[in-house]
Design an enzyme around this catalytic site. Structure first.
Site, PDB file in Angstrom:
ATOM      1  N   ASP A 183     -13.337 -11.760   2.931  1.00 25.11           N
ATOM      2  CA  ASP A 183     -14.295 -11.837   1.823  1.00 25.11           C
ATOM      3  C   ASP A 183     -13.648 -11.217   0.570  1.00 25.11           C
ATOM      4  O   ASP A 183     -13.278 -10.043   0.589  1.00 25.11           O
ATOM      5  CB  ASP A 183     -15.561 -11.055   2.216  1.00 25.11           C
ATOM      6  CG  ASP A 183     -16.622 -11.067   1.121  1.00 25.11           C
ATOM      7  OD1 ASP A 183     -16.360 -11.597   0.018  1.00 25.11           O
ATOM      8  OD2 ASP A 183     -17.710 -10.518   1.388  1.00 25.11           O
ATOM      9  N   GLU A 208       9.980   5.823  -6.169  1.00 23.43           N
ATOM     10  CA  GLU A 208      10.135   5.878  -4.719  1.00 23.43           C
ATOM     11  C   GLU A 208      10.604   4.521  -4.205  1.00 23.43           C
ATOM     12  O   GLU A 208      10.692   4.321  -3.004  1.00 23.43           O
ATOM     13  CB  GLU A 208       8.840   6.301  -4.050  1.00 23.43           C
ATOM     14  CG  GLU A 208       7.673   5.373  -4.301  1.00 23.43           C
ATOM     15  CD  GLU A 208       6.468   5.777  -3.474  1.00 23.43           C
ATOM     16  OE1 GLU A 208       5.476   6.160  -4.093  1.00 23.43           O
ATOM     17  OE2 GLU A 208       6.535   5.717  -2.233  1.00 23.43           O
ATOM     18  N   CYS A 265       4.565   8.991  -4.700  1.00 24.48           N
ATOM     19  CA  CYS A 265       3.983   8.698  -6.025  1.00 24.48           C
ATOM     20  C   CYS A 265       3.958   9.910  -6.949  1.00 24.48           C
ATOM     21  O   CYS A 265       3.538   9.796  -8.096  1.00 24.48           O
ATOM     22  CB  CYS A 265       2.551   8.205  -5.873  1.00 24.48           C
ATOM     23  SG  CYS A 265       2.398   6.740  -4.874  1.00 24.48           S
ATOM     24  N   THR A 281      -2.965  -3.821  -1.703  1.00 24.67           N
ATOM     25  CA  THR A 281      -2.757  -2.667  -2.600  1.00 24.67           C
ATOM     26  C   THR A 281      -1.316  -2.616  -3.112  1.00 24.67           C
ATOM     27  O   THR A 281      -0.844  -1.559  -3.529  1.00 24.67           O
ATOM     28  CB  THR A 281      -3.128  -1.332  -1.904  1.00 24.67           C
ATOM     29  OG1 THR A 281      -2.226  -1.095  -0.821  1.00 24.67           O
ATOM     30  CG2 THR A 281      -4.548  -1.346  -1.395  1.00 24.67           C
ATOM     31  N   SER A 295      -3.956   8.486   5.188  1.00 24.44           N
ATOM     32  CA  SER A 295      -3.506   8.702   3.808  1.00 24.44           C
ATOM     33  C   SER A 295      -4.674   9.020   2.877  1.00 24.44           C
ATOM     34  O   SER A 295      -4.534   9.820   1.952  1.00 24.44           O
ATOM     35  CB  SER A 295      -2.717   7.492   3.294  1.00 24.44           C
ATOM     36  OG  SER A 295      -3.553   6.401   2.977  1.00 24.44           O
ATOM     37  N   HIS A 353      -4.684   9.687  -9.417  1.00 21.87           N
ATOM     38  CA  HIS A 353      -3.733   8.694  -8.902  1.00 21.87           C
ATOM     39  C   HIS A 353      -4.511   7.515  -8.300  1.00 21.87           C
ATOM     40  O   HIS A 353      -5.489   7.717  -7.581  1.00 21.87           O
ATOM     41  CB  HIS A 353      -2.835   9.355  -7.846  1.00 21.87           C
ATOM     42  CG  HIS A 353      -2.012   8.365  -7.081  1.00 21.87           C
ATOM     43  ND1 HIS A 353      -1.173   7.468  -7.697  1.00 21.87           N
ATOM     44  CD2 HIS A 353      -1.922   8.108  -5.737  1.00 21.87           C
ATOM     45  CE1 HIS A 353      -0.584   6.714  -6.775  1.00 21.87           C
ATOM     46  NE2 HIS A 353      -1.028   7.081  -5.582  1.00 21.87           N
ATOM     47  N   LYS A 377     -13.475   7.646  -5.182  1.00 19.87           N
ATOM     48  CA  LYS A 377     -13.707   8.556  -4.051  1.00 19.87           C
ATOM     49  C   LYS A 377     -13.253   9.974  -4.410  1.00 19.87           C
ATOM     50  O   LYS A 377     -13.912  10.961  -4.080  1.00 19.87           O
ATOM     51  CB  LYS A 377     -12.893   8.111  -2.819  1.00 19.87           C
ATOM     52  CG  LYS A 377     -13.371   6.865  -2.104  1.00 19.87           C
ATOM     53  CD  LYS A 377     -12.397   6.598  -0.924  1.00 19.87           C
ATOM     54  CE  LYS A 377     -12.505   5.217  -0.347  1.00 19.87           C
ATOM     55  NZ  LYS A 377     -13.654   4.994   0.510  1.00 19.87           N
ATOM     56  N   ASN A 417      -0.992  -1.053  -7.218  1.00 14.10           N
ATOM     57  CA  ASN A 417      -0.347   0.259  -7.106  1.00 14.10           C
ATOM     58  C   ASN A 417       1.045   0.187  -7.752  1.00 14.10           C
ATOM     59  O   ASN A 417       1.806  -0.759  -7.507  1.00 14.10           O
ATOM     60  CB  ASN A 417      -0.234   0.698  -5.644  1.00 14.10           C
ATOM     61  CG  ASN A 417       0.003   2.195  -5.510  1.00 14.10           C
ATOM     62  OD1 ASN A 417       0.234   2.894  -6.513  1.00 14.10           O
ATOM     63  ND2 ASN A 417      -0.052   2.707  -4.283  1.00 14.10           N
ATOM     64  N   SER A 434       2.298  10.771  -1.280  1.00 17.20           N
ATOM     65  CA  SER A 434       2.186  10.870   0.174  1.00 17.20           C
ATOM     66  C   SER A 434       3.334  11.689   0.756  1.00 17.20           C
ATOM     67  O   SER A 434       4.424  11.759   0.186  1.00 17.20           O
ATOM     68  CB  SER A 434       2.212   9.479   0.799  1.00 17.20           C
ATOM     69  OG  SER A 434       0.978   8.854   0.639  1.00 17.20           O
TER      70      SER A 434
HETATM   71  P1  HMG Z   1      -8.750  -1.564   5.429  1.00 18.18           P
HETATM   72  O1  HMG Z   1      -8.764  -0.532   6.502  1.00 18.18           O
HETATM   73  O2  HMG Z   1      -8.491  -2.961   5.824  1.00 18.18           O
HETATM   74  O3  HMG Z   1     -10.092  -1.542   4.603  1.00 18.18           O
HETATM   75  O4  HMG Z   1      -7.677  -1.177   4.318  1.00 18.18           O
HETATM   76  P2  HMG Z   1     -11.527  -0.944   4.982  1.00 18.18           P
HETATM   77  O5  HMG Z   1     -12.057  -1.643   6.148  1.00 18.18           O
HETATM   78  O6  HMG Z   1     -11.483   0.574   5.001  1.00 18.18           O
HETATM   79  O7  HMG Z   1     -12.322  -1.435   3.685  1.00 18.18           O
HETATM   80  C1  HMG Z   1     -11.971  -0.926   2.425  1.00 18.18           C
HETATM   81  C2  HMG Z   1     -13.251  -0.757   1.631  1.00 18.18           C
HETATM   82  O8  HMG Z   1     -13.809  -2.050   1.403  1.00 18.18           O
HETATM   83  C3  HMG Z   1     -14.334   0.028   2.378  1.00 18.18           C
HETATM   84  O9  HMG Z   1     -15.031   0.776   1.406  1.00 18.18           O
HETATM   85  C4  HMG Z   1     -15.229  -1.067   2.938  1.00 18.18           C
HETATM   86  O10 HMG Z   1     -16.577  -0.637   3.167  1.00 18.18           O
HETATM   87  C5  HMG Z   1     -15.174  -2.075   1.804  1.00 18.18           C
HETATM   88  P3  HMG Z   1     -15.250   2.380   1.595  1.00 18.18           P
HETATM   89  O11 HMG Z   1     -16.047   2.530   2.817  1.00 18.18           O
HETATM   90  O12 HMG Z   1     -13.857   2.964   1.761  1.00 18.18           O
HETATM   91  O13 HMG Z   1     -15.927   2.783   0.343  1.00 18.18           O
HETATM   92  N1  HMG Z   1     -15.506  -3.452   2.184  1.00 18.18           N
HETATM   93  C6  HMG Z   1     -16.234  -4.275   1.428  1.00 18.18           C
HETATM   94  N2  HMG Z   1     -16.852  -4.098   0.243  1.00 18.18           N
HETATM   95  C7  HMG Z   1     -17.526  -5.155  -0.273  1.00 18.18           C
HETATM   96  N3  HMG Z   1     -17.644  -6.363   0.350  1.00 18.18           N
HETATM   97  C8  HMG Z   1     -17.034  -6.562   1.539  1.00 18.18           C
HETATM   98  C9  HMG Z   1     -16.299  -5.505   2.131  1.00 18.18           C
HETATM   99  N4  HMG Z   1     -15.598  -5.366   3.285  1.00 18.18           N
HETATM  100  C10 HMG Z   1     -15.108  -4.104   3.302  1.00 18.18           C
HETATM  101  N5  HMG Z   1     -17.141  -7.748   2.141  1.00 18.18           N
HETATM  102  C11 HMG Z   1      -6.661   0.724   3.195  1.00 18.18           C
HETATM  103  C12 HMG Z   1      -7.892  -0.175   3.324  1.00 18.18           C
HETATM  104  C13 HMG Z   1      -6.810   1.590   1.962  1.00 18.18           C
HETATM  105  C14 HMG Z   1      -6.549   1.610   4.464  1.00 18.18           C
HETATM  106  C15 HMG Z   1      -5.398  -0.173   3.117  1.00 18.18           C
HETATM  107  O14 HMG Z   1      -5.482  -0.996   1.960  1.00 18.18           O
HETATM  108  C16 HMG Z   1      -4.113   0.637   3.020  1.00 18.18           C
HETATM  109  O15 HMG Z   1      -3.566   1.057   4.044  1.00 18.18           O
HETATM  110  N6  HMG Z   1      -3.574   0.839   1.795  1.00 18.18           N
HETATM  111  C17 HMG Z   1      -2.330   1.583   1.569  1.00 18.18           C
HETATM  112  C18 HMG Z   1      -2.531   3.090   1.689  1.00 18.18           C
HETATM  113  C19 HMG Z   1      -3.273   3.668   0.495  1.00 18.18           C
HETATM  114  O16 HMG Z   1      -3.374   3.074  -0.563  1.00 18.18           O
HETATM  115  N7  HMG Z   1      -3.773   4.902   0.687  1.00 18.18           N
HETATM  116  C20 HMG Z   1      -4.449   5.607  -0.391  1.00 18.18           C
HETATM  117  C21 HMG Z   1      -4.250   7.117  -0.337  1.00 18.18           C
HETATM  118  S1  HMG Z   1      -2.525   7.560  -0.129  1.00 18.18           S
HETATM  119  C22 HMG Z   1      -1.842   7.366  -1.717  1.00 18.18           C
HETATM  120  O17 HMG Z   1      -2.544   7.214  -2.668  1.00 18.18           O
HETATM  121  C23 HMG Z   1      -0.365   7.374  -1.816  1.00 18.18           C
HETATM  122  C24 HMG Z   1       0.290   6.032  -2.077  1.00 18.18           C
HETATM  123  O18 HMG Z   1       0.044   5.622  -3.402  1.00 18.18           O
HETATM  124  C25 HMG Z   1       1.776   6.094  -1.787  1.00 18.18           C
HETATM  125  C26 HMG Z   1       2.594   7.218  -2.357  1.00 18.18           C
HETATM  126  O19 HMG Z   1       2.194   8.349  -2.555  1.00 18.18           O
HETATM  127  O20 HMG Z   1       3.775   6.954  -2.531  1.00 18.18           O
HETATM  128  C27 HMG Z   1      -0.263   4.927  -1.150  1.00 18.18           C
END
Ligand code: HMG
Length: 386
Positions: A31, A81, A113, A154, A203, A235, A244, A274, A306
């Site tokens: 979706d 990175e 990051c 992302t 993360s 970030h 959040k 990102n 991270s």
């Molecule tokens: P996921 O597990 O597939 O997603 O991937 P989900 O099931 O948790 O859904 C995400 C959100 O969408 C949730 O909202 C769902 O409810 C919502 P929340 O509960 O979190 O508020 N959702 C919907 N909303 C509307 N309509 C719908 C629907 N379906 C679901 N139909 C995840 C999400 C972030 C885990 C994945 O994208 C990922 O692994 N991303 C990469 C890691 C990341 O970005 N982490 C962030 C923190 S770490 C960081 O910032 C460091 C980084 O930048 C790297 C660095 O430092 O170098 C990553």
């Protein structure tokens, strides 16, 4: 710091192509609201074969040099990175492409990051010691995860260049800062991998823990109370993460911070994706370009990398900053990106992952940007200015 030191100019670059996340979701049978609403992302920038962190970094810094010249720039910090060599700093290529003087130190900094914030702080300290010096800080990254992974939506690519100087025209970097480090395997990229390894749920928790740790340290070190901070940039691996974080910080300090104090900071990241080290400074660029009531206001900046290292610090926006921002240029860059469909995006992703360094290769110019990666010769990467 005795003199006012901070960001004197700031400019943005991104990649040549753009993928609509609605198309990515539809192709994967997901979706589209999950990406648009759940992650808060609309699009991602996608680099062409002739683009990388060097070309984006040079493109971000070129307008700063065109406006201010190179006089006094004796240091270039390159934060990334997604570096392109294990030894040579990517900034050395940028130094040549930009025609910077030989009397300049160039260093690459790495900690996921976070490292652009370490670069900004080091630059501010250098300028505080020698106010006639100016430091070019460039954050440039390409976020690549595996195809069909949860993290795929992302991805993104972008760069931000900042000129750090005394008596800054955009924002002073205040001295108080809170830092927090914890050894956690939430995200990393092994040396033999073109894509990052990530535990997404871990993360998110590590990011929020890092923010609270950094905030507590900031306050313990004499940082101002929450009600003295007017706007926030967090970030943004995806913009919902900043929402959040903002909510969590409010809960921690017992104040409803209100979405409006951070909403303007998400405008570019929603469309670029990102950009790792550049992400926080793209948030700052979006805030500066869209909020015209920032003069004299304090901005809380939360930087997360991270692994993990976190820092919370503040800026105070300068009077007259509006005359020095580059919103129209950034909008033009975003609008000039060429849309790609999912099939082409997947081709570009696969090509980037498979480019090695062993064989000589020529890469044709595809992007319209000012700097190009032209291939490999004798195992060394080649670049030129258009
Ligand atoms: P996921 O597990 O597939 O997603 O991937 P989900 O099931 O948790 O859904 C995400 C959100 O969408 C949730 O909202 C769902 O409810 C919502 P929340 O509960 O979190 O508020 N959702 C919907 N909303 C509307 N309509 C719908 C629907 N379906 C679901 N139909 C995840 C999400 C972030 C885990 C994945 O994208 C990922 O692994 N991303 C990469 C890691 C990341 O970005 N982490 C962030 C923190 S770490 C960081 O910032 C460091 C980084 O930048 C790297 C660095 O430092 O170098 C990553």
């Amino acid at each position: 710091m005795s003199a006012r030191v901070g960001i004197h100019d700031l400019a943005v670059a991104t990649a040549a192509h753009v993928l609509d996340l609605g198309d990515l979701a539809t192709a994967a049978g997901i979706d589209p609201a999950k990406y648009r609403v759940g992650l808060g992302q609309e699009q991602m920038s996608v680099p062409g074969p002739d683009e990388d962190v060097v070309t984006m970094a040079a493109a971000a810094a070129a307008p700063i040099l065109a406006r201010h010249g190179a006089d006094g720039i004796r240091t270039l910090f390159f934060a990334t990175e997604s570096g392109i060599d294990q030894s040579k700093a990517a900034g050395v290529f940028v130094h040549r492409l930009l025609g910077l003087p030989a009397s300049c130190r160039v260093v690459e900094l790495k900690q996921a990051c976070y490292s652009a914030t370490a670069a900004l702080q080091a630059a501010a300290d250098m300028v505080a010691r020698r106010p006639e010096d100016r430091v070019l800080v460039i954050a440039s990254d390409i976020a690549r995860y595996d195809l069909d992974s949860a993290a795929e939506a992302t991805q993104g690519a972008g760069a931000v260049a900042m000129l750090v100087a005394a008596d800054p025209a955009i924002a002073e970097v205040e001295a108080a800062a809170g830092v927090f480090t914890a050894d956690v395997d939430d995200f990393w990229r092994p040396n033999d991998s073109a894509t990052a390894v990530v535990d997404g749920k871990l993360s998110i928790g590590a990011y929020l823990d890092g923010m609270i740790g950094a905030w507590d340290d900031y306050r313990a070190r004499g940082g101002v109370a929450i009600d003295a901070i007017d706007r926030f940039c967090h970030h943004q691996p995806f913009t919902k993460m900043a929402v959040k974080a903002h909510r969590r910080l409010g809960e921690h300090v017992g104040v409803d911070l209100g979405a409006e104090s951070m909403a303007a900071s998400t405008g570019y990241n929603r469309r670029i994706g990102n950009s790792y080290t550049a992400s926080l400074y793209l948030a700052l660029a979006a805030l500066l370009d869209t909020d015209d009531d920032l003069a004299g206001r304090r901005v809380g900046m939360f930087s997360y990398g991270s692994g993990s290292v976190s820092e919370l610090f503040t800026l105070v926006v300068a009077e007259g900053y509006r005359a020095h921002t580059r919103g129209a240029e950034t909008e033009a860059l975003l609008a000039a990106r060429t849309p790609v469909d999912v099939a082409r995006y997947r081709e570009l992703h696969a090509a980037a992952a498979s480019l090695g360094s062993h064989d000589d290769a020529e890469v044709a110019q595809e992007s319209a940007g000012p700097f190009h990666f032209t291939g490999i010769a004798g195992r060394a990467r080649q670049y030129r200015r258009a």
